[in-house]
Design a protein around this motif. Structure first.
Motif, short mmCIF file in Angstrom:
data_model
loop_
_atom_site.label_atom_id
_atom_site.label_comp_id
_atom_site.label_asym_id
_atom_site.label_seq_id
_atom_site.Cartn_x
_atom_site.Cartn_y
_atom_site.Cartn_z
N GLN A 767 68.72 -13.03 -34.73
CA GLN A 767 69.92 -12.21 -34.89
C GLN A 767 71.15 -13.06 -35.15
OE1 GLN A 767 70.23 -9.54 -31.55
NE2 GLN A 767 68.04 -9.06 -31.62
N CYS A 768 71.31 -14.12 -34.35
CA CYS A 768 72.47 -14.98 -34.52
C CYS A 768 72.48 -15.66 -35.89
CB CYS A 768 72.52 -16.03 -33.41
SG CYS A 768 72.82 -15.35 -31.77
N LYS A 771 73.49 -13.12 -38.60
CA LYS A 771 74.92 -12.81 -38.56
C LYS A 771 75.75 -13.98 -39.09
CE LYS A 771 76.68 -9.67 -36.87
NZ LYS A 771 77.17 -8.39 -37.43
N LEU A 819 74.73 -20.08 -27.69
CA LEU A 819 74.53 -18.94 -28.56
C LEU A 819 75.79 -18.10 -28.61
CD1 LEU A 819 70.97 -17.88 -27.43
CD2 LEU A 819 71.61 -19.15 -29.46
N CYS A 820 76.25 -17.75 -29.78
CA CYS A 820 77.46 -16.96 -29.94
C CYS A 820 77.20 -15.86 -30.96
CB CYS A 820 78.64 -17.83 -30.41
SG CYS A 820 79.07 -19.14 -29.27
N VAL A 821 77.82 -14.71 -30.75
CA VAL A 821 77.78 -13.63 -31.72
C VAL A 821 79.19 -13.41 -32.22
CG1 VAL A 821 77.27 -11.20 -32.08
CG2 VAL A 821 75.85 -12.56 -30.56
#
Length: 822
Positions: A767-768, A771, A819-821
């Motif tokens: 997902q990361c 994005k 981890l960053c969104v």
């Protein structure tokens, strides 16, 4: 008999050896050799061997005179006497006598009378069978090679005489070979100027043999009667004997004239005789020299690369026969050379085909172009057949190297790792060469059995095989899946899974499987997402046909059989549910047939996997859905959708939930049997690779990114299919209203945090990554900005545009610091 013109007194003064020679000739040649006097001459020659050279000279003198005067009777008597003396005397002094003997044989061969030619040949053959104590290095047989070769091509008007002369010529060549070939110091017979006469002469007579294409395997030795009466059989036997005596240093000199003969007489198309010749060669030579012949065939193929397609196809088929025989023994260092040459000619054939298509007239039927196109396909099929047969006969360690070698030749867009020149092919030619190489790879992998899947599908092989560049055409995708099946199916279960269908009882298939080993488990942890992604995207292609869905179903089934533990089973079920959702939502605007095909694929696979893991509640849910579909929506089942003239629905949005497989039902059934079902609540999202952004296909990045947005925006419900919401005036008004934005934003953050805390690491990373890639692409395209990530997770993202810097992009820092969104 006294020679004419000699009186009795003079006769008494003549040397004794001359008187003895004269006495063996009767007054009437019809009476034949005087045996009593011949015995005296033989006793004298044995008792006084130093007189042999004089006896021989005198006999040669008389024979030459009789040949000129056409006294055939006396010629026969003289040759009979020479033969008897030759057989009776075995001493050092016989060498001068042999020179006289060969001189007389040459006289007979030079005469124009067939009887004398045959007589001289018979005498030479008798001489060839005599083993001399010491070789004579000064003696040469150049004249006899030339003369016997000429006799092999006799064109006498009388068929019987012509056959007799040809047989004599072949027997003479056989005598020369036997006399000279055994002594390495007297190897003049292997010189090219001699082989260029001997080999074509034998092949010329071998062409008369009948039904050569029916001979398979080592042909039987001809009988004695056939040897004497049939020039073709006698020539073949002599050819075998010649090749059997060939050594490492002179093998090529014996083989190269074969190519010249086949070229000159245009025997490559049709090539039955060429195949027969090389079967004889491969079975006659010593096994350790087989690679020399293969190298010569490859060299000739390179030399004739611009010839007509059927000529090249004939040479390649000959190579196939040679490889088939050599693969049973020693192939030597030519393994990679064979494949490299064949792949090079495969590229040339595709290039010729592409050029012919481009050169054809537009809007009209060009028969010549169509014929050449078909001929090039014959060449390509012959090359693929040869590659496959050669590869299938190699040991596993060599076959894995060849698989890597061929895969490295496949053109993959966006990379330069392949070594095959495709600069002149264009898009159509590139696609054609991709198909040809994958077909070759399919042939090589057929029957390959690896103990672990890591050995069969290493990363360096799997990555290019699953490249998006090989998904641009339905035929390419079929070949990729079939190659994967060859390598995955280690227990021969694929035949039992052929055809996509609802299997009433999987136990009847008697599936063979073993416990998943640690190496296979590690492989799925590392490459499982890559396999799932390939299957997921492959199902959503618009040009899929029935075979594509059948192969995709087989892929899911083989992964379940060969590589699935509990974790993999959950992933495969998530993948199946995601495919069902994609067919319902239809983000890709697929035709109704393809949407129903995906639904049928999901039904067939869930029916299979439910019976494989044997969870009763799961089987009950799947069976119930299939039963309802049979009654209300048969187009969701493979037996109906892939049938001709199947009625398709106009839309899928109005169908009841009972027609779909529900995530909550599956989770409830599997959870009761001890499965870890937390991951089922997280929809499957395929990974995005670097090559997706380089591919010429439709934007895979956009497709996957849309799914990521749906994942972050949707709200958990009892089932996934409830995501489709009816659009009304109230719904639009609610969407425009901004009064509840803060609550919605808080709820959105809470859901994202919760997903990051519960979801597995692989899903979070996917997902990361999607994005981040989406943000990068959109900023670069719209604002033409350059993104520079911060040197450390400081909570901000610096964006540089010209000389100005901005720090206005919000970053939510989660529980995991790396981890960053965005």
């Amino acid at each position: 008999m006294q020679p004419s013109g000699v009186c009795c007194c003079c006769s008494a003064l003549r040397p004794r050896y001359k008187r003895l020679v004269d006495n063996i000739f009767p007054e009437d040649p019809k009476d034949g050799l005087v045996k009593a006097d011949m015995e005296k001459l033989t006793f004298y020659a044995v008792s006084a061997p130093e007189k042999l050279d004089r006896i021989g000279s005198y006999l040669a003198e008389r024979l030459s005179r009789d040949v000129v005067r056409h006294r055939s009777g006396y010629v026969l008597i003289a040759m009979e006497a020479l033969d008897q003396l030759l057989m009776a005397c075995h001493s050092q002094s016989i060498k001068p006598f042999v020179e006289s003997f060969l001189h007389m044989v040459a006289k007979l061969l030079e005469s124009g009378e067939p009887k004398l030619q045959v007589l001289g040949t018979n005498s030479f053959v008798k001489f060839a069978n005599i083993e001399e104590d010491t070789p004579s290095y000064h003696r040469r047989y150049d004249f006899f090679v030339s003369r016997f070769s000429a006799m092999c091509h006799s064109c006498h008007s009388d068929p019987e005489i012509r056959t007799e002369i040809r047989i004599a010529g072949i027997r003479g060549i056989q005598g020369v070979v036997r006399k000279t070939v055994n002594d390495e110091l007297r190897a003049t017979i292997w010189e090219p100027q001699h082989m260029d006469k001997i080999v074509p002469s034998l092949l010329f007579n071998m062409q008369k043999i009948e039904e050569v294409d029916s001979r398979i395997g080592p042909p039987s030795s001809p009988s004695a009667t056939d040897k004497e009466e049939n020039p073709a059989v006698l020539a073949e036997n002599c050819f075998r004997e010649l090749l059997g005596r060939a050594t490492f240093g002179n093998m090529n000199n014996a083989v190269r004239p074969v190519f010249a003969h086949l070229d000159h007489h245009k025997l490559w198309d049709p090539n039955e005789f060429a195949v027969h010749c090389f079967k004889i060669i491969m079975y006659s030579i010593q096994a350790q020299y087989s690679h020399h012949v293969i190298q010569e065939i490859l060299g000739h193929l390179d030399a004739r690369k611009k010839d007509a397609p059927r000529v090249r196809a004939g040479i390649i088929q000959v190579l196939l026969e040679a490889v088939a025989i050599a693969a049973k023994g020693s192939i030597g260092p030519t393994v990679l050379e064979v494949f490299n040459t064949l792949l090079k000619h495969l590229r040339l054939s595709v290039e010729f085909e592409a050029n012919d298509l481009q050169g054809g007239s537009v809007g009209s039927v060009n028969l010549n172009t169509s014929s050449k196109d078909n001929d090039e396909k014959i060449v390509q099929n012959a090359i693929i057949q040869t590659i496959g047969f050669f590869g299938s006969n190699l040991p596993d360690y060599q076959r894995s190297e060849i698989m890597m070698f061929i895969m490295g030749k496949v053109p993959v867009f966006g990379t330069s790792t392949h070594t095959l020149d495709i600069s002149q092919l264009g898009d159509l030619g590139t696609r054609r060469i991709q198909i040809m190489l994958l077909r070759s790879l399919l042939m090589v992998t057929s029957g390959y059995k690896a103990k672990t899947i890591v050995t069969a599908l290493p990363g360096s092989f799997l990555d290019p095989l699953l490249s998006p560049s090989l998904m641009e055409d339905y035929e390419l995708r079929q070949l990729v899946l079939e190659v994967m099946h060859n390598l995955m199916d280690r227990h021969d279960n694929r035949a039992k899974l052929r055809g996509i269908r609802i299997i009433p009882d999987v136990a009847d298939l008697k599936i063979k499987r073993e416990k998943i080993c640690r190496q296979d488990t590690s492989f799925m942890k590392k490459n499982g997402q890559q396999l799932y992604r390939h299957i997921y995207l492959g199902c959503k292609e618009e040009d899929n046909v029935q075979k594509n869905y059948e192969l995709l179903y087989t892929s899911l089934a083989l992964i379940t059989i060969e590589l699935a533990n509990e974790e993999v089973v959950i992933d495969l079920i998530r993948l199946a549910i995601a495919l069902q959702d994609s067919a319902i939502i239809n983000e890709d605007n697929l035709p109704m047939f393809h949407r129903c095909g995906i639904m049928a694929l999901v039904a067939a696979y869930l029916n299979f996997v439910s019976q494989m893991i044997a969870v009763p509640a799961f089987c009950q849910h799947v069976s119930k859905v299939i039963e309802i579909r049979t009654m209300e929506a048969p187009y969701f089942l493979p037996e109906h959708i892939f049938r001709d003239k199947c009625m398709l629905p106009k839309s899928l949005e109005k169908h009841e939930k009972d027609l779909y497989f529900l995530t909550n039902k599956i989770a409830e059934s599997l959870g009761g049997s001890g499965y870890s079902v937390e991951r089922l609540s997280v929809p499957y999202v395929p990974q995005v690779t670097d090559e997706d952004r380089l591919s010429r296909r439709k934007s895979i990045v956009d497709t996957v990114s849309i799914q990521v947005d749906i994942l972050s925006n949707n709200v958990p419900s009892d089932d996934v299919v409830s995501n489709t919401e009816e659009i009304t005036f109230e719904a639009l008004k609610k969407a425009i209203d901004t009064s509840g934005m803060e609550e919605q934003e808080k709820e959105k953050r809470r859901l994202v945090i919760e997903k990051f805390q519960k979801a597995p690491f692989e899903e979070i990373a996917a997902q990361c990554e999607s994005k981040a890639n989406l943000l990068h692409d959109r900023l670069a395209q719209i604002l033409e900005l350059t993104i520079r990530p911060p040197p450390s997770p400081s909570g901000t993202l610096t964006i540089t545009s010209g000389h100005a810097q901005y720090q206005s992009v919000p970053v939510y820092e989660m529980k995991f610091p790396d981890l960053c969104v965005y």
